[in-house]
Enzyme design. Structure first.
Site: not given
Ligand code: GRF
Length: 216
Positions: A14, A16, A92, A95, A111, A145
């Site tokens: 988490g 982000n 992960m 959807l 991403h 997609d």
């Molecule tokens: C990040 O690299 C994001 O781009 C990808 O999954 C990772 C999540 O990292 N979708 P965090 O859980 O936000 O640290």
């Protein structure tokens, strides 16, 4: 003006999510984090959200007969918190089409590559193996997609000789933490418009949707 209510979906650490919570703590930030939902009960991100005083929920993907029934519970959870924009942040699960259509135009993902290159998993490994000299991260609208929706913004970083997956990932992640709050701000300000050519961000100078960092 009322702030845009954002729901964040996570499965893990988490970082982000934490960057979005930090941004939303600023009084002039136009969005607020309405809730954080994880499909994994012990996702470390949940503790961070709790500590920050953000509402959390766990919707485990186990125990549902199919993807759509899980997605419906997820959607109801977000609705209960008055969510207007859903931000996937290391979520992960793929959807279901039903969910993607339900939140169409209001569902975004981050991403760790410059899409459309290097979709899916083990992205940093794919990047290093390909020998490219530049990589980065992308925020895009989610479509059925995988990693394929219209791009809202990207941030680029160099791929340096001798980079390990961890080094590259850390460099990209630092940009993710700038880019995601910036894009959520644009949504909250009503600047993000879908056109027949993709996504346009109104009132942002041409080139403003591409950040570039030369930081090693
Ligand atoms: C990040 O690299 C994001 O781009 C990808 O999954 C990772 C999540 O990292 N979708 P965090 O859980 O936000 O640290």
């Amino acid at each position: 003006m009322a702030k845009l209510r954002v729901g964040i979906l996570i499965s893990g650490r988490g970082s982000n999510m934490a960057a979005l919570i930090r941004a939303a703590d600023e009084p002039d930030y136009p969005a607020e984090i309405a809730c954080v939902v994880s499909n994994i009960a012990d996702a470390p991100g949940l503790g961070i959200a709790d500590k920050a005083g953000v509402a959390t929920a766990v919707v485990s993907h186990q125990g549902y007969p199919n993807r759509e029934s899980f997605d419906r519970v997820l959607s109801t959870t977000l609705e209960r918190h008055g969510v207007e924009l859903v931000a996937l942040a290391g979520f992960m699960r793929i959807l279901d089409r039903w969910f993607v259509e339900r939140w169409a135009g209001r569902l975004i993902n981050i991403h760790p590559s410059l899409l459309p290159a290097f979709k899916g998993r083990q992205v940093e490994r794919q990047t290093i193996e390909a020998g490219v000299r530049i990589s980065g991260c992308t925020v895009h609208l989610v479509v059925p997609d995988l990693d394929a929706g219209p791009i809202v913004a990207q941030a680029a970083v160099p791929v340096l000789p001798g980079d390990t997956e961890q080094m590259l990932s850390a460099r990209i992640l630092r940009q993710e933490h700038h880019l995601y709050p910036l894009v959520v701000r644009w949504f909250a300000e009503g600047r993000v418009v879908e056109t027949d050519r993709g996504v346009e961000v109104k009132g942002v100078a041409p080139g403003g949707t591409l950040l570039f960092s030369t930081e090693p």
